[in-house]
Design a protein around this motif. Structure first.
Motif, mmCIF file in Angstrom:
data_model
loop_
_atom_site.group_PDB
_atom_site.id
_atom_site.type_symbol
_atom_site.label_atom_id
_atom_site.label_comp_id
_atom_site.label_asym_id
_atom_site.label_seq_id
_atom_site.Cartn_x
_atom_site.Cartn_y
_atom_site.Cartn_z
ATOM 1 N N GLY A 295 0.703 -1.388 -0.021
ATOM 2 C CA GLY A 295 0.011 0.034 -0.135
ATOM 3 C C GLY A 295 0.898 1.221 -0.025
ATOM 4 N N GLY A 296 2.369 1.122 0.040
ATOM 5 C CA GLY A 296 2.884 2.230 0.191
ATOM 6 C C GLY A 296 3.301 2.955 -1.143
ATOM 7 N N SER A 297 4.104 3.979 -1.220
ATOM 8 C CA SER A 297 4.446 4.556 -2.412
ATOM 9 C C SER A 297 4.857 3.778 -3.683
ATOM 10 C CB SER A 297 5.258 5.926 -2.195
ATOM 11 O OG SER A 297 4.605 6.836 -1.307
ATOM 12 N N ILE A 298 6.080 3.309 -3.200
ATOM 13 C CA ILE A 298 6.776 2.081 -3.972
ATOM 14 C C ILE A 298 5.933 0.924 -4.336
ATOM 15 C CG2 ILE A 298 8.947 0.894 -4.344
ATOM 16 C CD1 ILE A 298 9.327 3.840 -5.081
ATOM 17 N N SER A 320 -1.203 -1.741 6.831
ATOM 18 C CA SER A 320 -2.346 -0.653 6.986
ATOM 19 C C SER A 320 -3.337 -0.968 6.167
ATOM 20 C CB SER A 320 -1.775 0.815 6.055
ATOM 21 O OG SER A 320 -2.602 1.515 5.832
ATOM 22 N N GLU A 321 -4.462 -1.085 6.803
ATOM 23 C CA GLU A 321 -5.816 -1.690 6.479
ATOM 24 C C GLU A 321 -6.330 -0.565 5.254
ATOM 25 O OE1 GLU A 321 -10.215 -2.897 7.910
ATOM 26 O OE2 GLU A 321 -9.217 -1.132 8.866
ATOM 27 N N GLN A 326 -7.114 0.572 -0.326
ATOM 28 C CA GLN A 326 -6.919 1.205 -1.677
ATOM 29 C C GLN A 326 -6.126 0.643 -2.921
ATOM 30 O OE1 GLN A 326 -4.715 4.995 -0.053
ATOM 31 N NE2 GLN A 326 -6.626 6.226 -0.945
ATOM 32 N N ILE A 327 -5.164 0.026 -2.749
ATOM 33 C CA ILE A 327 -4.451 -0.497 -3.774
ATOM 34 C C ILE A 327 -5.355 -1.864 -4.381
ATOM 35 C CG2 ILE A 327 -3.036 -2.261 -2.384
ATOM 36 C CD1 ILE A 327 -1.864 -0.649 -5.834
ATOM 37 N N GLU A 328 -6.017 -2.528 -3.461
ATOM 38 C CA GLU A 328 -6.860 -3.753 -3.936
ATOM 39 C C GLU A 328 -7.864 -3.010 -4.825
ATOM 40 O OE1 GLU A 328 -9.557 -7.548 -2.415
ATOM 41 O OE2 GLU A 328 -9.474 -5.821 -1.227
ATOM 42 N N PRO A 346 -5.244 -9.983 -1.009
ATOM 43 C CA PRO A 346 -5.134 -8.888 -0.027
ATOM 44 C C PRO A 346 -4.977 -9.604 1.215
ATOM 45 C CG PRO A 346 -7.103 -8.951 -0.777
ATOM 46 C CD PRO A 346 -6.487 -10.190 -1.322
ATOM 47 N N LEU A 347 -3.748 -9.313 1.687
ATOM 48 C CA LEU A 347 -3.341 -9.971 3.296
ATOM 49 C C LEU A 347 -2.787 -8.768 4.356
ATOM 50 C CD1 LEU A 347 -1.399 -13.210 2.363
ATOM 51 C CD2 LEU A 347 -3.775 -13.086 3.043
#
Length: 646
Positions: A295-298, A320-321, A326-328, A346-347
């Protein structure tokens, strides 16, 4: 007076405008017929023919209004008229000319010149079409010279510039008054009724029209070309905005009139090298890929690029939930996930949870790991020493050992330039994480590698959004030191190079990305202020708009960053990726340091922990006193119930 006229023109009811157009055509159709006789016979009033064929005048008017109505001419909005409306006028003129010919010759009237229908059609098109062009031009002239809309100049007189000019003329916020273009062949030509000027004439245009904003309409330009344009505009302290890139316009993600702020990558002028498809797909295509810190920038950008290469499964691991959600959610809408069968997993979890990490590898048979989970903000890690050590060092050790035990093919650690001769705990923990991976790479079937690079644009905590917000508030813009410099790279470019570097790993490699030239942060701040349309307030310019303030280096912060510890570096098959030869810490020493760090945490002794990092990491020299917020300077009192790193 003129503004009232413009408002009245626009505010007329649609039905009223329609009947005005009908009334104008009721006048122009018989005038066109009279003009045909006059031009053919060379007489202003050919009485004999007009008296003989008088009945054609009312009849052709009735037929003409019917024909134009059927062709949709009266549904067109005059000030927005384009090619379709003028095509309707052409069709109507041809049809009416044929009807006139039929009435005259099929009915066997003698003495009717055969050229009259042709002349009538040409004159009719000129009058009907020309009247609408005049009305549209008059409205645009009123808009340009007597309006409350902000006058702007468009840089780029190509198709994108013309589209932008048309969209803005019909909008409510801006009114374009001129074009600029670097192509001398276009200078002094007219586009959308506006003159194309040499960019060197911008100062004259600013004075003449009161220009405060320039809009870049060069979506096909390279980063280097865009930087050259921005360099030309920088001295004028005008607000510069850009149109989206051509791929975004073509794909429908954006339209040409969706203006954006100038991005830092435009200021850097870096044109990324296209990815080597073979390298990019080698560790991903039809494999199970795990991204930690997804979920981070990179991490999130790695996920976006990984799905394009067609893995069978992408495991998103994130503590981070919200970041994971967001990314999923984004990837679920990705075409490769929707139509090509890429499975998303997603884990939630911490990379320090060895049991959960082991279960991930056992359950999903992971082939490739991109380890992006880390605490990266220098001041925050200085204030939270043990969490930085736990997440960055122990978390890396847990994931890397699990990858080795499960027999994963590749493990790639995302590292940082701050790991080179660090002056802060964050950099020291990242270098120690590199050494952990280097140790595991010895006599391992898993190919371990590390990729080291500098700051990425747009990442959380980046100076660019901070500066932009400070400029929006009217300043001041805060820079820590007048001489501080940083390397910068876009997130997509960094992620692409990480994937390609990982594919070249032979075991224990430390890859270094070519970050280009370092950027002086105060120069960056100055350019962002000026390209936002403001002047920098200084002692020499006390009347400026926004001041740059120097706040002093934060704990652990360096004036400049480096990418190499030693001098031993070699090239690779990729022009933007180098291979560094960094020394390896002996296994016994590494374990001793990790045990010592665990003991220091048990005593909540952050000062001892930092001392251990100094001994373990070559070149680590803290440049500030200890500022850990929980342990206090030099406190060594035991804390009951504290857990160790193991």
């Amino acid at each position: 007076m003129r503004r009232k006229l413009q408002r009245r023109m626009v505010s007329l009811r649609r039905s009223h405008k329609k009947w005005i157009m009908v009334a104008a055509d009721v006048v122009m159709i018989p005038v066109a017929l009279w003009a045909a006789w006059a031009l053919r016979l060379g007489q202003w009033w050919p009485q004999f023919y007009i008296e003989r064929f008088w009945w054609l005048f009312p009849l052709i008017v009735l037929i003409g209004i019917f024909v134009f109505a059927r062709l949709g001419l009266y549904r067109a909005i005059v000030r927005f008229m384009g090619g379709q409306a003028f095509l309707a006028i052409v069709k109507g003129s041809v049809v009416l000319a044929l009807i006139l010919w039929s009435l005259a010759f099929v009915a066997r009237y003698t003495g009717f010149p055969r050229s009259i229908p042709i002349i009538f059609g040409l004159v009719l098109f000129t009058l009907v079409g020309g009247s609408r062009i005049l009305v549209r031009s008059f409205y645009q002239w009123l808009s340009r010279h007597y309006t409350n809309k902000e006058p702007v100049v468009i840089f780029g007189a190509g198709s994108a510039g013309a589209q932008l000019g048309s969209a803005l003329q019909n909008g409510r916020e801006f009114i374009p008054v001129a074009f600029l273009d670097s192509n001398p062949a276009l200078w002094r030509l007219s586009v959308q009724g506006m003159v194309v000027y040499n960019p060197n004439e911008l100062e004259t245009l600013i004075s003449q029209f009161g220009i405060k904003r320039v809009l870049l309409a060069v979506p096909n330009a390279t980063k280097k070309q865009r930087k050259a344009i921005l360099d030309q505009l920088e001295p004028f302290s005008i607000h510069v905005q850009t149109t989206p890139s051509m791929p975004d316009i073509v794909s429908g993600k954006a339209s040409v009139d969706q203006l954006q702020e100038v991005e830092l990558e435009d200021l850097l002028g870096r044109d990324p090298v296209p990815a080597n498809a073979a390298l990019f797909n080698a560790c991903i295509h039809e494999k199970v890929v795990l991204v930690t810190g997804a979920g981070g920038s990179i991490g999130s950008e790695l996920c976006r690029q990984v799905v394009k290469a067609g893995p069978t499964t992408l495991v998103l691991f994130e503590q981070s939930e919200f970041g994971l959600y967001q990314i999923e959610s984004e990837l679920k809408r990705n075409e490769h996930v929707l139509f090509h069968g890429v499975q998303l997993v997603p884990l939630l979890g911490s990379v320090c949870n060895a049991h959960r990490i082991k279960e991930v590898f056992e359950r999903y048979k992971v082939n490739t790991v991109y380890h992006a989970a880390a605490y990266k903000h220098v001041p925050l890690v200085e204030h939270n020493v043990f969490e930085g050590i736990r997440n960055n060092v122990i978390g890396t050790k847990v994931v890397a050992e699990a990858a080795k035990e499960a027999g994963a093919g590749h493990f790639v650690l995302i590292s940082t330039d701050k790991a080179v001769r660090p002056t802060n705990v964050m950099g020291a923990t990242k270098r120690l994480a590199e050494m952990v991976v280097q140790h595991l790479a010895v006599e391992s079937d898993t190919l371990f590698s590390m990729v080291r690079f500098g700051n990425v644009l747009g990442s959380s905590g980046s100076v660019v959004p901070l500066f932009r917000e400070q400029i929006r508030r009217g300043g001041p813009v805060t820079v820590t030191h007048p001489d501080i410099t940083r390397f910068f790279m876009t997130i997509p470019e960094a992620a692409s190079l990480v994937v390609q570097a990982g594919a070249m790993g032979q075991g224990g490699d430390v890859f270094v990305l070519d970050m280009g030239k370092p950027v002086k942060i105060v120069d960056l701040a100055r350019r962002m202020i000026e390209l936002s349309g403001f002047e920098v307030k200084t002692e020499e310019q006390p009347e400026g708009d926004i001041e740059i303030e120097f706040s002093g280096l934060r704990p652990g912060e360096k004036l400049y960053e480096e990418l190499l510890i030693g001098e031993a570096v070699s090239g690779t098959d990729h022009p933007k990726i180098m291979r560094a030869n960094e020394e390896l810490l002996p296994k016994a020493e590494l374990h001793a340091f990790l045990e010592a760090l665990s003991a220091a945490e048990g005593q909540q002794d952050a000062l001892s922990a930092r001392d251990i990092l100094e001994k373990a990491v070559k070149g680590f020299k803290p440049n500030s006193p200890l500022v850990d917020l929980l342990s206090g300077v030099g406190e060594k009192a035991p804390v009951e119930g504290k857990t160790s790193f193991h």
